[in-house]
Design a protein around this motif. Structure first.
Motif, PDB file in Angstrom:
ATOM      1  N   ALA A 112       0.790   5.793   0.184  1.00 42.44           N
ATOM      2  CA  ALA A 112      -0.103   6.942   0.431  1.00 42.44           C
ATOM      3  C   ALA A 112       0.951   8.047  -0.274  1.00 42.44           C
ATOM      4  O   ALA A 112       2.754   7.873   0.050  1.00 42.44           O
ATOM      5  CB  ALA A 112      -0.511   7.173   1.313  1.00 42.44           C
ATOM      6  N   TRP A 144      -5.806   6.715   6.545  1.00 45.48           N
ATOM      7  CA  TRP A 144      -4.834   6.527   6.012  1.00 45.48           C
ATOM      8  C   TRP A 144      -5.120   8.256   5.001  1.00 45.48           C
ATOM      9  O   TRP A 144      -4.377   9.274   5.418  1.00 45.48           O
ATOM     10  CB  TRP A 144      -4.054   6.146   4.690  1.00 45.48           C
ATOM     11  CG  TRP A 144      -3.524   5.131   5.277  1.00 45.48           C
ATOM     12  CD1 TRP A 144      -3.486   4.745   7.299  1.00 45.48           C
ATOM     13  CD2 TRP A 144      -2.126   4.740   5.275  1.00 45.48           C
ATOM     14  NE1 TRP A 144      -2.822   3.879   7.476  1.00 45.48           N
ATOM     15  CE2 TRP A 144      -1.644   3.870   6.146  1.00 45.48           C
ATOM     16  CE3 TRP A 144      -1.637   4.513   3.916  1.00 45.48           C
ATOM     17  CZ2 TRP A 144      -0.623   2.972   5.645  1.00 45.48           C
ATOM     18  CZ3 TRP A 144      -0.401   3.885   4.049  1.00 45.48           C
ATOM     19  CH2 TRP A 144      -0.251   3.066   4.992  1.00 45.48           C
ATOM     20  N   GLU A 145      -6.432   7.737   4.714  1.00 37.87           N
ATOM     21  CA  GLU A 145      -6.871   9.625   4.201  1.00 37.87           C
ATOM     22  C   GLU A 145      -6.714  10.415   4.955  1.00 37.87           C
ATOM     23  O   GLU A 145      -6.240  12.120   4.567  1.00 37.87           O
ATOM     24  CB  GLU A 145      -8.615   9.611   3.872  1.00 37.87           C
ATOM     25  CG  GLU A 145      -8.406   8.411   1.996  1.00 37.87           C
ATOM     26  CD  GLU A 145      -9.941   8.119   1.775  1.00 37.87           C
ATOM     27  OE1 GLU A 145     -10.629   9.068   2.486  1.00 37.87           O
ATOM     28  OE2 GLU A 145     -10.106   8.014   0.385  1.00 37.87           O
ATOM     29  N   PRO A 180      -8.755  -2.772   1.198  1.00 38.57           N
ATOM     30  CA  PRO A 180      -8.619  -2.733  -0.440  1.00 38.57           C
ATOM     31  C   PRO A 180     -10.373  -3.359   0.087  1.00 38.57           C
ATOM     32  O   PRO A 180     -11.138  -3.251  -1.347  1.00 38.57           O
ATOM     33  CB  PRO A 180      -8.053  -2.596  -1.420  1.00 38.57           C
ATOM     34  CG  PRO A 180      -6.641  -2.489  -0.734  1.00 38.57           C
ATOM     35  CD  PRO A 180      -6.811  -2.836   0.646  1.00 38.57           C
ATOM     36  N   GLY A 212     -13.874  -0.645  -0.744  1.00 36.69           N
ATOM     37  CA  GLY A 212     -12.236  -0.116   0.330  1.00 36.69           C
ATOM     38  C   GLY A 212     -12.496   0.623   1.326  1.00 36.69           C
ATOM     39  O   GLY A 212     -13.504   1.855   1.246  1.00 36.69           O
ATOM     40  N   TRP A 268     -10.153   3.353   3.426  1.00 37.77           N
ATOM     41  CA  TRP A 268      -9.237   4.457   3.245  1.00 37.77           C
ATOM     42  C   TRP A 268      -8.865   5.584   4.616  1.00 37.77           C
ATOM     43  O   TRP A 268      -8.330   6.221   4.546  1.00 37.77           O
ATOM     44  CB  TRP A 268      -8.889   4.906   1.940  1.00 37.77           C
ATOM     45  CG  TRP A 268      -9.038   3.355   0.644  1.00 37.77           C
ATOM     46  CD1 TRP A 268     -10.677   2.804   0.605  1.00 37.77           C
ATOM     47  CD2 TRP A 268      -8.030   2.834   0.086  1.00 37.77           C
ATOM     48  NE1 TRP A 268      -9.712   1.562  -0.651  1.00 37.77           N
ATOM     49  CE2 TRP A 268      -8.276   1.857  -1.229  1.00 37.77           C
ATOM     50  CE3 TRP A 268      -6.485   3.000   0.126  1.00 37.77           C
ATOM     51  CZ2 TRP A 268      -8.224   1.486  -1.504  1.00 37.77           C
ATOM     52  CZ3 TRP A 268      -5.796   2.507  -0.514  1.00 37.77           C
ATOM     53  CH2 TRP A 268      -6.182   1.912  -1.707  1.00 37.77           C
ATOM     54  N   LEU A 294      -3.362   7.175  -3.174  1.00 36.03           N
ATOM     55  CA  LEU A 294      -3.233   5.841  -2.296  1.00 36.03           C
ATOM     56  C   LEU A 294      -3.766   4.670  -3.501  1.00 36.03           C
ATOM     57  O   LEU A 294      -4.206   5.079  -4.212  1.00 36.03           O
ATOM     58  CB  LEU A 294      -4.713   6.218  -1.392  1.00 36.03           C
ATOM     59  CG  LEU A 294      -4.408   7.051  -0.370  1.00 36.03           C
ATOM     60  CD1 LEU A 294      -5.716   7.293   0.589  1.00 36.03           C
ATOM     61  CD2 LEU A 294      -3.457   5.888   1.048  1.00 36.03           C
ATOM     62  N   PRO A 325      -5.150   0.389   4.971  1.00 36.34           N
ATOM     63  CA  PRO A 325      -6.390   0.911   4.496  1.00 36.34           C
ATOM     64  C   PRO A 325      -6.913  -0.885   4.133  1.00 36.34           C
ATOM     65  O   PRO A 325      -5.106  -1.852   4.221  1.00 36.34           O
ATOM     66  CB  PRO A 325      -5.527   1.240   3.036  1.00 36.34           C
ATOM     67  CG  PRO A 325      -4.725   2.074   2.991  1.00 36.34           C
ATOM     68  CD  PRO A 325      -4.102   1.202   4.682  1.00 36.34           C
ATOM     69  N   ILE A 332       0.806  -1.369  -0.184  1.00 38.34           N
ATOM     70  CA  ILE A 332       0.020  -0.084   0.226  1.00 38.34           C
ATOM     71  C   ILE A 332       1.243   1.238   0.313  1.00 38.34           C
ATOM     72  O   ILE A 332       1.859   1.805   0.605  1.00 38.34           O
ATOM     73  CB  ILE A 332      -0.628   0.060   0.698  1.00 38.34           C
ATOM     74  CG1 ILE A 332      -1.513  -1.425   1.395  1.00 38.34           C
ATOM     75  CG2 ILE A 332      -1.829   1.972   1.073  1.00 38.34           C
ATOM     76  CD1 ILE A 332      -2.827  -1.393   0.388  1.00 38.34           C
TER      77      ILE A 332
END
Length: 249
Positions: free
Chosen positions: A19, A187-188, A175, A182, A184, A217, A173, A17
């Motif tokens: 970012a 982390w978003e 998926p 997903g 996320w 991402l 995250p 993953i």
């Protein structure tokens, strides 16, 4: 000062993953990720209109490559080649370890200093160039972070010192969550964090026109799931103000 965060889990269904927040002068023109290069139709990447290269891309073999400036090297040098060429050259390879070792063989004096992340389902590599020497380091499992400083440099980078523990503590995250839509969110939220001084915050908005101009991402699937495609979710501006949308790979 761009930021890249990598979660590497060798035995997971989604082993990689990534970012990435891209920080640049806001008036520097660019295009959202796409197949912009006729001679490289296997590459999906954002395009820097000024120099013609990219900051982040994925190829049809499921490999990802991105480049970051190192400290005090923002902007082009008319006497050197664009660092945006490097991810495109890396993405000409089918496997990350081949791409990483090919980058070690470049002429470091031809480019301003850089960091690179090159990854596929088999492994993740950090490349570091000080302008005189390029070194290659394979990442272990877990969460790692790179800015204009060295990988996981909590002593030199206040951004890494503040945010690396937060990414490690946040829910990873997923998926596959929500029937494939997903999850996320953790982390978003961190990528959109604009609190603090520019050198320590994740989402930058400086008065001189420099700031976070896009965010990505990405997830790379395990080789055990050949029917799955990589995922790239892209925010076409500061992630604090723009929603992530899927890129068609």
């Amino acid at each position: 000062m761009c930021t890249v965060v990598v979660l590497y889990r060798p035995d997971h269904a989604w082993p990689v993953i990534v970012a990435a927040n891209r920080d640049e002068m806001r008036d520097r023109p660019w295009d959202a990720p796409g197949r912009h290069w006729p001679d490289r139709d296997h590459v999906i990447a954002g395009r820097d209109r000024l120099a013609g290269g990219t900051w982040l891309g994925i190829n049809d073999d499921g490999m990802l490559a991105c480049v970051l400036n190192r400290m005090n090297t923002l902007g082009p040098d008319p006497e050197k080649r664009s660092r945006g060429e490097l991810p495109l050259e890396a993405l000409d390879h089918a496997e990350a370890h081949e791409a990483a070792h090919s980058m070690v063989a470049i002429d470091p004096d031809a480019y301003r200093p850089f960091n690179m992340i090159i990854a596929d389902a088999r492994g993740v590599f950090w490349l570091r160039s000080d302008g005189a020497h390029v070194s290659c380091h394979e990442l272990g499992a877990g969460v790692s972070m790179v800015t204009a400083h060295d990988l996981n440099d909590t002593g030199g980078s206040t951004r890494i010192r503040r945010h690396l523990p937060r990414f490690r503590a946040a829910p990873a995250p997923d998926p596959d969550a929500n029937n494939g839509a997903g999850d996320w969110f953790g982390w978003e939220a961190l990528l959109a964090d604009g609190k603090g001084a520019p050198e320590e915050t994740m989402c930058i908005a400086r008065d001189d026109g420099f700031g976070t101009v896009s965010s990505s991402l990405c997830a790379l699937p395990s080789l055990e799931y050949p029917h799955r495609q990589p995922i790239w979710r892209f925010a076409p501006g500061p992630p604090s103000q723009n929603r992530y949308q899927p890129i068609d790979l």
